[in-house]
Design an enzyme around this catalytic site. Structure first.
Site, PDB file in Angstrom:
ATOM      1  N   ARG A  88      28.932  39.145  27.966  1.00 40.30           N
ATOM      2  CA  ARG A  88      29.344  38.240  29.041  1.00 40.30           C
ATOM      3  C   ARG A  88      29.527  36.814  28.494  1.00 40.30           C
ATOM      4  NH1 ARG A  88      26.350  36.033  33.418  1.00 40.30           N
ATOM      5  NH2 ARG A  88      27.796  35.623  35.118  1.00 40.30           N
ATOM      6  N   ASP A 149      32.024  35.625  48.338  1.00 38.07           N
ATOM      7  CA  ASP A 149      30.758  36.323  48.622  1.00 38.07           C
ATOM      8  C   ASP A 149      30.424  36.243  50.109  1.00 38.07           C
ATOM      9  OD1 ASP A 149      30.087  36.639  45.661  1.00 38.07           O
ATOM     10  OD2 ASP A 149      30.300  34.485  45.877  1.00 38.07           O
ATOM     11  N   ARG A 152      32.695  38.560  52.003  1.00 40.57           N
ATOM     12  CA  ARG A 152      32.214  39.938  51.826  1.00 40.57           C
ATOM     13  C   ARG A 152      30.958  40.193  52.657  1.00 40.57           C
ATOM     14  NH1 ARG A 152      32.906  39.842  45.280  1.00 40.57           N
ATOM     15  NH2 ARG A 152      34.872  40.974  45.144  1.00 40.57           N
ATOM     16  N   HIS A 176      28.094  31.708  42.286  1.00 39.55           N
ATOM     17  CA  HIS A 176      28.952  32.888  42.470  1.00 39.55           C
ATOM     18  C   HIS A 176      28.565  33.842  41.346  1.00 39.55           C
ATOM     19  CE1 HIS A 176      32.308  35.553  43.036  1.00 39.55           C
ATOM     20  NE2 HIS A 176      32.787  35.281  41.838  1.00 39.55           N
TER      21      HIS A 176
HETATM   22  P1  NAI Z   1      44.572  39.076  35.432  1.00 39.47           P
HETATM   23  O1  NAI Z   1      44.356  39.463  34.015  1.00 39.47           O
HETATM   24  O2  NAI Z   1      45.226  40.052  36.361  1.00 39.47           O
HETATM   25  O3  NAI Z   1      45.415  37.718  35.502  1.00 39.47           O
HETATM   26  C1  NAI Z   1      45.159  36.606  34.716  1.00 39.47           C
HETATM   27  C2  NAI Z   1      46.498  35.957  34.422  1.00 39.47           C
HETATM   28  O4  NAI Z   1      46.265  34.721  33.729  1.00 39.47           O
HETATM   29  C3  NAI Z   1      47.413  36.818  33.531  1.00 39.47           C
HETATM   30  O5  NAI Z   1      48.636  37.087  34.196  1.00 39.47           O
HETATM   31  C4  NAI Z   1      47.604  35.944  32.283  1.00 39.47           C
HETATM   32  O6  NAI Z   1      48.901  36.078  31.709  1.00 39.47           O
HETATM   33  C5  NAI Z   1      47.376  34.555  32.858  1.00 39.47           C
HETATM   34  N1  NAI Z   1      47.088  33.538  31.839  1.00 39.47           N
HETATM   35  C6  NAI Z   1      46.318  33.643  30.728  1.00 39.47           C
HETATM   36  N2  NAI Z   1      46.326  32.473  30.051  1.00 39.47           N
HETATM   37  C7  NAI Z   1      47.099  31.605  30.743  1.00 39.47           C
HETATM   38  C8  NAI Z   1      47.484  30.255  30.568  1.00 39.47           C
HETATM   39  N3  NAI Z   1      47.072  29.532  29.512  1.00 39.47           N
HETATM   40  N4  NAI Z   1      48.298  29.688  31.485  1.00 39.47           N
HETATM   41  C9  NAI Z   1      48.749  30.399  32.544  1.00 39.47           C
HETATM   42  N5  NAI Z   1      48.413  31.684  32.782  1.00 39.47           N
HETATM   43  C10 NAI Z   1      47.608  32.291  31.886  1.00 39.47           C
HETATM   44  O7  NAI Z   1      43.133  38.648  35.976  1.00 39.47           O
HETATM   45  P2  NAI Z   1      42.700  38.544  37.509  1.00 39.47           P
HETATM   46  O8  NAI Z   1      42.164  39.854  37.942  1.00 39.47           O
HETATM   47  O9  NAI Z   1      43.810  37.914  38.266  1.00 39.47           O
HETATM   48  O10 NAI Z   1      41.459  37.517  37.431  1.00 39.47           O
HETATM   49  C11 NAI Z   1      41.678  36.162  37.129  1.00 39.47           C
HETATM   50  C12 NAI Z   1      40.366  35.391  37.130  1.00 39.47           C
HETATM   51  O11 NAI Z   1      39.858  35.314  38.457  1.00 39.47           O
HETATM   52  C13 NAI Z   1      39.252  36.031  36.290  1.00 39.47           C
HETATM   53  O12 NAI Z   1      38.562  35.019  35.594  1.00 39.47           O
HETATM   54  C14 NAI Z   1      38.361  36.652  37.335  1.00 39.47           C
HETATM   55  O13 NAI Z   1      37.030  36.810  36.887  1.00 39.47           O
HETATM   56  C15 NAI Z   1      38.473  35.605  38.423  1.00 39.47           C
HETATM   57  N6  NAI Z   1      38.015  36.016  39.749  1.00 39.47           N
HETATM   58  C16 NAI Z   1      37.325  35.086  40.462  1.00 39.47           C
HETATM   59  C17 NAI Z   1      36.839  35.384  41.720  1.00 39.47           C
HETATM   60  C18 NAI Z   1      36.071  34.343  42.489  1.00 39.47           C
HETATM   61  O14 NAI Z   1      35.578  34.631  43.589  1.00 39.47           O
HETATM   62  N7  NAI Z   1      35.930  33.141  41.971  1.00 39.47           N
HETATM   63  C19 NAI Z   1      37.043  36.711  42.313  1.00 39.47           C
HETATM   64  C20 NAI Z   1      37.836  37.601  41.496  1.00 39.47           C
HETATM   65  C21 NAI Z   1      38.289  37.253  40.243  1.00 39.47           C
END
Ligand code: NAI
Length: 310
Positions: A88, A149, A152, A176
């Site tokens: 992690r 959270d 949910r 979170h």
């Molecule tokens: P994902 O992998 O589907 O999307 C991430 C995107 O970021 C990808 O399309 C990638 O190309 C893009 N990316 C990477 N580097 C970049 C840059 N320098 N500039 C612009 N775009 C860039 O991942 P997902 O599932 O969308 O998750 C994204 C984040 O959201 C993760 O860190 C995840 O843990 C977080 N998350 C946070 C939550 C919250 O409640 N705060 C809940 C769910 C997810």
């Protein structure tokens, strides 16, 4: 619809779900999607625009970081996923490095009048980092924090107790993450203590708390990551920022004084076009207060490690 311009950085699962939720909520006038995977951003923008004749809502386009100039709100969802053999902490370090490049890009793009909403995990740590390193007024950095959270928790309480979740008022504060703090002492159904609601059972509430704590990991295991609900949580916070909504939402902000000094974590917070307006100290039972201090301690350690790696 507000006349606002919103940029979403990261058009992956979370970014695309947030864009769809913002479109259906008619939250803004203009929506820009930025992703290093530029075809993905273009494809998502195109797909969303194909629905505009029914959905109404904003004009949606893909762009590079320069397109973020003039935004009222920038939502960062860009992140890296955990590799199979990765700890992690290693993932945190890679996401911190990525986040620093995004901060630099946003500064250079001249997006300095925007409110920044951080969604990428670890969201509290990155909210702290952005608030300190972005160089914008601190109150303009907000993390999604425990908004998801809390959403949910209300939904799961409704499911377990057989109640309409929209009428349940319940909050999760703190990190979170695993040390999140459900405020059961203040939970309400239709304005009255939750314990007096029809069908109330302590066991069902305990189950809802545990299901909330495990929810992120469970969705990750089943479908690779959260999308729809986090999109709605982003919309709720975005709408509150852009419309200056009076309700206090559980979002993450940097705390400067008292026992929470030096960390970013979630407390009920009023937000608006200039960012944080007021952090509200909720009524807490003694055990809840202690759990909040423990949650701050967990975050303080990770933040110290990350800031030392600058
Ligand atoms: P994902 O992998 O589907 O999307 C991430 C995107 O970021 C990808 O399309 C990638 O190309 C893009 N990316 C990477 N580097 C970049 C840059 N320098 N500039 C612009 N775009 C860039 O991942 P997902 O599932 O969308 O998750 C994204 C984040 O959201 C993760 O860190 C995840 O843990 C977080 N998350 C946070 C939550 C919250 O409640 N705060 C809940 C769910 C997810």
């Amino acid at each position: 619809m507000t006349g606002a311009k919103v940029t979403i950085v990261g058009a992956g699962r979370v970014g695309a779900s947030a864009a769809y939720a913002l479109q259906l909520g008619s939250t803004c006038r203009e929506l820009v999607l930025v992703d290093v995977a530029s075809d993905l951003a273009r494809g998502e923008a195109m797909d969303l625009m194909h629905g505009r004749a029914i959905a109404g809502g904003p004009c949606i386009a893909a762009g590079d970081y320069d397109a973020a100039r003039g935004s009222d709100l920038v939502i960062v969802t860009a992140g890296l996923r955990r590799r199979p053999d990765e700890s992690r902490l290693e993932l945190i370090e890679r996401n911190v490095t990525l986040f620093r490049t995004i901060i630099r890009e946003l500064k250079e793009a001249g997006a300095g009048d925007a409110v920044l909403l951080v969604v990428t995990n670890p969201v509290d740590v990155l909210t702290y980092l952005a608030a300190v390193e972005l160089g914008w007024p601190r109150e303009r950095t907000i993390g999604l924090g425990t908004a998801l959270d809390t959403l949910r928790f209300r939904s799961l309480l409704g499911e377990r107790l057989g109640l309409d979740p929209a009428r349940i008022d319940a909050l999760i504060i703190g990190e979170h993450g695993d040390s999140m703090v459900p405020l059961l002492s203040a939970a309400r159904y239709e304005g009255r203590p939750l314990a007096s609601a029809p069908g109330y059972s302590e066991q069902a509430v305990r189950e809802a708390v545990e299901a909330t704590r495990r929810a992120g990991a469970e969705v990750l295991r089943l479908k690779g990551g959260a999308g729809y609900a986090v999109g709605l949580a982003v919309r709720e916070v975005s709408a509150a920022i852009l419309n200056e909504a009076p309700a206090a939402l559980p979002v993450s902000t940097v705390h400067d004084a008292g026992e929470l000094a030096g960390v970013a974590l979630s407390l009920p917070t009023r937000v608006g076009r200039r960012g944080v307006k007021e952090v509200v100290r909720p009524q807490m039972a003694e055990g809840e207060h202690r759990a909040l201090i423990d949650s701050a301690e967990v975050l303080r350690k990770t933040i110290a490690r990350v800031m030392a790696s600058a």
